[in-house]
Design a protein around this motif. Structure first.
Motif, PDB file in Angstrom:
ATOM      1  N   LEU A   1       0.830  -1.202   0.000  1.00  0.00           N
ATOM      2  CA  LEU A   1       0.000   0.000   0.000  1.00  0.00           C
ATOM      3  C   LEU A   1       0.864   1.252   0.000  1.00  0.00           C
ATOM      4  N   ALA A   2       1.959   1.223   0.744  1.00  0.00           N
ATOM      5  CA  ALA A   2       2.850   2.379   0.830  1.00  0.00           C
ATOM      6  C   ALA A   2       3.449   2.729  -0.526  1.00  0.00           C
ATOM      7  N   LYS A   3       3.793   1.704  -1.298  1.00  0.00           N
ATOM      8  CA  LYS A   3       4.418   1.937  -2.598  1.00  0.00           C
ATOM      9  C   LYS A   3       3.504   2.709  -3.544  1.00  0.00           C
ATOM     10  N   ILE A   4       2.195   2.550  -3.369  1.00  0.00           N
ATOM     11  CA  ILE A   4       1.239   3.227  -4.250  1.00  0.00           C
ATOM     12  C   ILE A   4       1.316   4.738  -4.069  1.00  0.00           C
ATOM     13  N   TYR A   5       1.508   5.172  -2.833  1.00  0.00           N
ATOM     14  CA  TYR A   5       1.454   6.603  -2.528  1.00  0.00           C
ATOM     15  C   TYR A   5       2.822   7.252  -2.360  1.00  0.00           C
ATOM     16  N   TRP A   6       3.883   6.470  -2.297  1.00  0.00           N
ATOM     17  CA  TRP A   6       5.191   7.041  -2.004  1.00  0.00           C
ATOM     18  C   TRP A   6       5.688   7.894  -3.164  1.00  0.00           C
ATOM     19  N   PRO A   7       6.424   8.981  -2.877  1.00  0.00           N
ATOM     20  CA  PRO A   7       6.827   9.905  -3.956  1.00  0.00           C
ATOM     21  C   PRO A   7       7.898   9.370  -4.893  1.00  0.00           C
ATOM     22  N   TRP A   8       8.564   8.286  -4.550  1.00  0.00           N
ATOM     23  CA  TRP A   8       9.512   7.680  -5.476  1.00  0.00           C
ATOM     24  C   TRP A   8       9.367   6.156  -5.411  1.00  0.00           C
ATOM     25  N   LYS A   9       9.966   5.483  -6.362  1.00  0.00           N
ATOM     26  CA  LYS A   9       9.847   4.033  -6.454  1.00  0.00           C
ATOM     27  C   LYS A   9      10.630   3.366  -5.334  1.00  0.00           C
ATOM     28  N   LEU A  10       9.990   2.411  -4.660  1.00  0.00           N
ATOM     29  CA  LEU A  10      10.603   1.706  -3.549  1.00  0.00           C
ATOM     30  C   LEU A  10      10.768   0.219  -3.854  1.00  0.00           C
ATOM     31  N   THR A  11      11.889  -0.326  -3.392  1.00  0.00           N
ATOM     32  CA  THR A  11      12.071  -1.772  -3.424  1.00  0.00           C
ATOM     33  C   THR A  11      11.605  -2.335  -2.074  1.00  0.00           C
TER      34      THR A  11
END
Length: 276
Positions: A42-52
């Motif tokens: 869920l966090a990856k959807i809203y985070w300002p940059w791409k996360l692994t």
């Protein structure tokens, strides 16, 4: 225990506006950190940059651990461990703001979270620097007292963390190669702020005799080391990306676990002492 008005013994008063800023920060850290650590998809959807996956849990551990020092200031605003918290708060928020500004190409264009990120960290940085400057005489008193029992241990940790933080900042390809997963330049520079802020806090703590300051930072250290180690194992149990035949994952997770264990043991020691 006898009451005292000596700022060397009772800490600092948290200004009202700074207290409100910290309250907002705690709410956001709890929400965002909890989402990063417990609901990473869920966090990856809203985070300002791409996360692994590994970076997501690592950031979550940082955010959740950062709640502890702010809670100490919220709960005890008249005698808070602000001489340690405020320099770390000002440095860390300003550092993240600057690094994010230098890596705007890493931000996902069009995401609403991008301007929100810069706005929130801009406000935190301004508040931190403003109040750090206005309370600088009181903050500097943290280094004028008698050295506490564990001062050499604090300084040893501070030096190690400082060297590694500077390494991630200035020699990212070399120092990031020690991590269990691949770090790009952006995350290497971003995470160096964690090590440098920890260095600042531990070095200041090595001159402090205030129990609440020691308890605050030791609990933070325990939470940070524990959550980072747990996060690494949880993520790898899901995606099986780490090479456990290599020494890196073992050394890295063991060092963070040791860092957390030291914080836990010193926290127990402080809890057994008589309150300030």
């Amino acid at each position: 225990m006898q009451q005292t008005n000596d700022p060397e013994l009772i800490g600092m008063r948290v200004p009202r506006v700074l207290w409100i800023t910290m309250l907002i920060s705690v709410v956001l850290l709890l929400f965002v950190g909890g989402m990063l650590f417990f609901q990473p998809d869920l966090a990856k959807i809203y985070w300002p940059w791409k996360l692994t996956p590994f970076n997501t849990r690592f950031l979550g551990a940082i955010y959740l651990s950062a709640i502890i020092p702010l809670l100490f200031c919220l709960i005890r605003p008249q005698s808070a461990p602000l001489r340690i918290v405020l320099p770390m708060f000002a440095f860390f928020t300003t550092y993240l703001l600057v690094v994010s500004g230098l890596y705007t190409d890493n931000m996902i264009s069009g995401k609403k979270s991008v301007p929100i990120w810069f706005f929130l960290y801009g406000m935190d940085s301004f508040a931190g620097i403003y109040y750090l400057w206005n309370t600088r005489k009181q903050v500097l008193k943290v280094g004028s007292g008698r050295s506490p029992k564990w001062c050499q241990l604090y300084r040893f940790q501070a030096i190690l963390l400082g060297v590694y933080g500077l390494g991630l900042l200035l020699l990212a390809p070399i120092f990031s190669s020690l991590w269990p997963w691949t770090l790009d330049s952006f995350h290497s520079h971003l995470y160096s702020g964690l090590f440098l802020a920890s260095t600042l806090g531990l070095w200041l703590l090595s001159y402090s005799n205030l129990r609440s300051e020691h308890l605050m930072l030791n609990l933070t250290q325990a939470a940070l080391g524990g959550l980072i180690s747990i996060g690494l194992w949880v993520v790898d149990a899901q995606i099986h990306k780490l090479n456990w035949n290599s020494p890196n994952p073992w050394i890295w997770s063991s060092l963070f676990a040791l860092f957390g264990l030291i914080g836990l043991l010193l926290s127990i020691f402080e809890l057994r002492k008589q309150p300030d």
